[in-house]
Design an enzyme around this catalytic site. Sequence first.
Site, PDB file in Angstrom:
ATOM      1  N   ARG A  65     -63.127 -13.348  -7.266  1.00 50.27           N
ATOM      2  CA  ARG A  65     -64.293 -13.680  -6.460  1.00 50.27           C
ATOM      3  C   ARG A  65     -64.583 -15.175  -6.520  1.00 50.27           C
ATOM      4  NH1 ARG A  65     -67.779  -8.870  -9.270  1.00 50.27           N
ATOM      5  NH2 ARG A  65     -66.719  -7.097  -8.283  1.00 50.27           N
ATOM      6  N   ASP A  67     -67.373 -18.418  -5.526  1.00 49.52           N
ATOM      7  CA  ASP A  67     -68.805 -18.674  -5.373  1.00 49.52           C
ATOM      8  C   ASP A  67     -69.120 -19.290  -4.014  1.00 49.52           C
ATOM      9  OD1 ASP A  67     -69.385 -17.768  -7.946  1.00 49.52           O
ATOM     10  OD2 ASP A  67     -69.033 -19.741  -8.829  1.00 49.52           O
ATOM     11  N   ARG A 212     -65.329 -25.329 -12.710  1.00 43.94           N
ATOM     12  CA  ARG A 212     -66.331 -26.364 -12.407  1.00 43.94           C
ATOM     13  C   ARG A 212     -66.956 -26.936 -13.676  1.00 43.94           C
ATOM     14  NH1 ARG A 212     -70.027 -23.291  -8.248  1.00 43.94           N
ATOM     15  NH2 ARG A 212     -71.275 -25.193  -8.424  1.00 43.94           N
TER      16      ARG A 212
END
Length: 271
Positions: A65, A67, A212
């Site tokens: 998945r 974001d 990130r």
Amino acid sequence: MSDSVTAPSAARRYALGVEYDGTAYAGWQRLAARGSRDDRSVQGALEAALSFVAGHPVDVVCAGRTDAGVHAECQVVHFDSAAERSARGWVLGATTRLPPDISVRWCVPVSADFHARFSARARRYRYRILNRPIRPALGRHYLTWERRPLDAGAMHRAAQALVGEHDFSAFRTVHCQAPHARRELQAIEVRRTGEVVEIEVQANAFLHHMVRNIVGSLLPIGRGERPESWMGELLAGRDRTVAGPTAPATGLVFLGPRYPREWQLPAEVSL
């Protein structure tokens, strides 16, 4: 939402390679009811397109998945359908029903035991930083801007402390739902091409915001604000509160998962 999918009677399983620009979406995962106008997910758009082609509701399961604002070069999904369609029919039929920022690149019939998520042995991401004094006008949805000079060599050397199987608690969001933080980071490379610094990372799996957060901790090293040894210290300390901030989503692209060749998927997603 569950990763389980109930197959229609006499259904066949297919794997798809999907490319998307995540700028306009709240992320991959469908959070609203199927067909809801409030749904701004990539999953919802893809399921609607495939359901139209199949003539029945289709659920998809993805490899990983993404974001809000994160893009994918080759997300892999699987779905089941009893509809008689060729691989080309699935590709063209779905893509004509999708918005311009999502496309199906390929379709491969697979055996019923293939699973887009659990059959994957690795996943790869790329993060791109425009490193110059002036912010970008072109390509700004695919880059993060850093105006201060970055030492890509120092960032690369520092990042090697992360290679191997470790507890990556220092680089997971507090909202991460994974049962544990141990992951095997298989490779990470930081390189500069002109004004762009690229970070590519491959692991068996990733925690929520892991890439990130790694980038956010490499940036102070690149700016000379932290020593190269800092990454190893963060990893050993397992404390998210002392690591760098989460880097923006705009520079991140999911390059795709990697599967054993026995599944006979395209080379770009095979080990």
